[in-house]
Design an enzyme around this catalytic site. Structure first.
Site, PDB file in Angstrom:
ATOM      1  N   GLY A  91       1.178  -1.561   0.268  1.00 56.11           N
ATOM      2  CA  GLY A  91      -0.088   0.149   0.184  1.00 56.11           C
ATOM      3  C   GLY A  91       0.391   1.076   0.347  1.00 56.11           C
ATOM      4  N   SER A 164      -3.291   9.678   7.937  1.00 57.34           N
ATOM      5  CA  SER A 164      -3.034   8.595   7.150  1.00 57.34           C
ATOM      6  C   SER A 164      -1.447   8.959   6.798  1.00 57.34           C
ATOM      7  CB  SER A 164      -3.800   8.339   5.790  1.00 57.34           C
ATOM      8  OG  SER A 164      -3.306   7.655   4.808  1.00 57.34           O
ATOM      9  N   GLN A 166       0.072   7.892   5.236  1.00 54.87           N
ATOM     10  CA  GLN A 166      -0.096   7.457   3.298  1.00 54.87           C
ATOM     11  C   GLN A 166       0.078   8.274   2.663  1.00 54.87           C
ATOM     12  OE1 GLN A 166      -1.492   3.532   2.312  1.00 54.87           O
ATOM     13  NE2 GLN A 166       0.454   1.937   3.507  1.00 54.87           N
ATOM     14  N   ASP A 312      -0.101  -0.037  13.197  1.00 50.19           N
ATOM     15  CA  ASP A 312       0.039  -1.069  12.391  1.00 50.19           C
ATOM     16  C   ASP A 312       0.646  -2.340  13.955  1.00 50.19           C
ATOM     17  OD1 ASP A 312      -0.113  -0.279  10.153  1.00 50.19           O
ATOM     18  OD2 ASP A 312       2.395  -0.178   9.965  1.00 50.19           O
ATOM     19  N   LYS A 339      -6.724  -2.567   5.647  1.00 51.86           N
ATOM     20  CA  LYS A 339      -5.440  -2.650   5.564  1.00 51.86           C
ATOM     21  C   LYS A 339      -5.437  -4.271   5.204  1.00 51.86           C
ATOM     22  CE  LYS A 339      -3.996   0.126   8.252  1.00 51.86           C
ATOM     23  NZ  LYS A 339      -2.971   1.941   7.693  1.00 51.86           N
ATOM     24  N   ARG A 343      -8.361  -5.704   9.540  1.00 51.31           N
ATOM     25  CA  ARG A 343      -7.439  -7.272  10.551  1.00 51.31           C
ATOM     26  C   ARG A 343      -8.405  -6.666  12.230  1.00 51.31           C
ATOM     27  NH1 ARG A 343      -1.706  -3.962   9.840  1.00 51.31           N
ATOM     28  NH2 ARG A 343      -1.174  -5.307   8.290  1.00 51.31           N
ATOM     29  N   ARG A 385       0.916  -9.267   9.344  1.00 51.05           N
ATOM     30  CA  ARG A 385       0.679  -9.044  10.943  1.00 51.05           C
ATOM     31  C   ARG A 385      -0.455  -9.995  11.493  1.00 51.05           C
ATOM     32  NH1 ARG A 385       4.702  -4.858  10.556  1.00 51.05           N
ATOM     33  NH2 ARG A 385       4.596  -3.254   8.847  1.00 51.05           N
TER      34      ARG A 385
HETATM   35  C1  S3P Z   1       2.760   3.886   6.240  1.00 55.73           C
HETATM   36  C2  S3P Z   1       1.574   4.364   6.684  1.00 55.73           C
HETATM   37  C3  S3P Z   1       0.043   3.778   7.370  1.00 55.73           C
HETATM   38  C4  S3P Z   1       0.552   2.227   7.755  1.00 55.73           C
HETATM   39  C5  S3P Z   1       1.857   1.127   7.001  1.00 55.73           C
HETATM   40  C6  S3P Z   1       2.676   2.000   6.343  1.00 55.73           C
HETATM   41  C7  S3P Z   1       3.368   4.249   5.988  1.00 55.73           C
HETATM   42  O1  S3P Z   1      -0.866   3.107   6.517  1.00 55.73           O
HETATM   43  O2  S3P Z   1      -0.578   1.355   7.861  1.00 55.73           O
HETATM   44  O3  S3P Z   1       1.879   0.121   7.392  1.00 55.73           O
HETATM   45  O4  S3P Z   1       4.614   3.888   5.245  1.00 55.73           O
HETATM   46  O5  S3P Z   1       3.067   5.326   5.834  1.00 55.73           O
HETATM   47  P1  S3P Z   1      -1.261   4.556   6.463  1.00 55.73           P
HETATM   48  O6  S3P Z   1      -1.310   6.018   6.248  1.00 55.73           O
HETATM   49  O7  S3P Z   1      -2.936   4.593   5.418  1.00 55.73           O
HETATM   50  O8  S3P Z   1      -2.620   4.775   8.212  1.00 55.73           O
END
Ligand code: S3P
Length: 423
Positions: A91, A164, A166, A312, A339, A343, A385
């Site tokens: 992701g 988030s 990400q 996580d 996720k 989860r 996980r």
């Molecule tokens: C991550 C952000 C998280 C996390 C993922 C890694 C990252 O996701 O759950 O394993 O590296 O930016 P979200 O931003 O969707 O919460």
């Protein structure tokens, strides 16, 4: 994978590199000038997917025994890929790269495995479209495959609807190419590795509480990146050492960035004996050795602003809480539903198979701790996980547990079982 119960775990251990930081080092290294040398890089399947994607974009990336070397080509050095970019299960790769690719002067298509193709993409597509990105995809960009036609982007002010990292990072990567500054407002703080690394590479990111302002710079410069051990991977062994009597474990060189350390706060809140030793800060990311001793744990309540700091780690918190005295309530964790698996349901159903008293709620779980669980046959749902959390729960169960489809552990922690067996 068959897990036999254990009496204790003892030893000194190094945990593989942080997944989030490893991805970002490849990405920023690729769009910087000169070499980026990465030590401690996580050779897990997700980070290897990021390497493959950037190789398809014309970046030379060498993998040696000691380090990964990215031969950056500068902000405008990526070239059109001759093939579809495949992020596998990652992701972070698809969401961050979509931001970066929106601003290039070529078009491409990006997709991933069956799990990725079910995960929500509008959370990045919407703000990027506001910046002027030309993105299409399955159900108008709700899901991938995404088709990205590079465009000139403009700076925006964007209030994130979910905390988030990400999404934040996707916008930050796009903002490097925008025609003005970009402001992002977070509902609560999420991991800030992109901000830290961008500034280390010469970017201009300013933070005012929950507001992040990115101003484009002329260039980024390749750096040496030492990737700390991943606190999300350390969490499994911290839990094992807390749960099994007469255990003592020293986990060396783990990243303890305050936007990621919620697991330490919560385990301490549950009565965990955890000490952070040799704290240092090398290039912007704080690290420490973590000393853990077996502890008598009690239930706790988790919700609100701490959730993004341990998002996580909720599967391993749930597994641990099954053995803690009293009730544990986890709330405001609806993000867990999107996720690698849902989860909330996968952890609830598999821990129930082991005899745990755990209930699924709208936004989390309610757990009544017990002194023992039963070994059982459980499923990983191809979620790394979930598999590792069940493995730790199995260590304290009263007979052996079989975890189906445990190969997914390679996503983030390829040597999980060999480390466990060495302790
Ligand atoms: C991550 C952000 C998280 C996390 C993922 C890694 C990252 O996701 O759950 O394993 O590296 O930016 P979200 O931003 O969707 O919460």
């Amino acid at each position: 994978m068959v897990i036999e119960p254990r009496d204790n775990i003892k030893g000194i251990v190094n945990i593989p590199g942080d997944k989030s930081i490893s991805h970002r080092a490849i990405m920023l290294g690729s769009i910087s000038e000169g070499k980026t040398e990465i030590t401690g890089f996580l050779m897990g399947a997700d980070c290897l997917s990021t390497i493959e994607c950037f190789r398809k974009l014309g970046i030379k990336i060498e993998i040696t025994k000691e380090k990964v070397i990215v031969h950056g080509k500068g902000l405008f050095g990526l070239s059109a890929p001759s093939d579809i970019l495949d992020v596998g299960n990652s992701g972070t790769t698809i969401r961050l790269m979509t931001g970066l690719l929106s601003a290039q002067n070529f078009s491409c298509k990006i997709t991933g495995d069956a799990s990725i193709r079910k995960r929500p993409m509008l959370r990045v597509v919407n703000p990027l479209r506001q910046m002027g990105a030309n993105i299409d995809g399955k159900e108008n960009g709700k899901y991938c495959p995404l088709y990205i036609k590079g465009n000139q982007l403009k700076g925006i002010t964007y209030k994130l609807p979910v905390a988030s990292a990400q999404v934040k990072s996707s916008i930050l990567l796009a903002s490097l190419y925008a025609d003005g500054k970009t402001t992002i407002i977070e509902p609560t703080a999420s991991r800030n590795h992109t901000e830290i690394m961008l500034n280390y590479f010469g970017g201009n990111i300013i933070k005012n509480n929950l507001e992040i302002i990115s101003t484009p710079v002329e260039k980024l410069i390749g750096q040496k990146v030492e990737v700390p051990g991943d606190i999300s991977s350390a969490a499994y062994f911290i839990a094992a050492a807390l749960l099994l009597p007469n255990s003592e474990l020293l986990i060396k060189n783990v990243g303890i960035n305050p936007t990621r350390d919620g697991i330490i706060t919560v385990f301490k809140q549950m009565g965990g004996n955890i000490e952070l030793l040799n704290k240092k800060n090398t290039w912007g990311e704080p690290v420490a050795d973590i000393l853990v001793r077996s502890s008598k744990l009690h239930g706790t309540e988790i919700g609100g602003n701490i959730i993004p700091k341990l998002i996580d780690e909720i599967p391993i918190i749930a597994a641990t809480a099954c053995y803690a005295e009293g009730k544990t309530i986890i709330k405001n964790a609806e993000e867990l539903k999107v996720k690698e698996s849902n989860r909330i349901s996968t952890m609830t159903s598999e821990l129930q198979k082991m005899g745990a008293s755990i209930k699924e709620t709208e936004d989390g779980m309610i757990i009544e701790g017990k002194s023992s669980l039963n070994g059982s046959i459980v499923e990983s749902y191809n979620d790394h996980r979930v598999a590792m959390s069940l493995a730790i729960a199995a260590l304290k169960a009263n007979n052996k547990t079989i975890i189906n489809n445990s190969e997914c552990i390679n996503i983030s922690f390829p040597n999980f079982f060999s480390i466990l067996n060495s302790l």
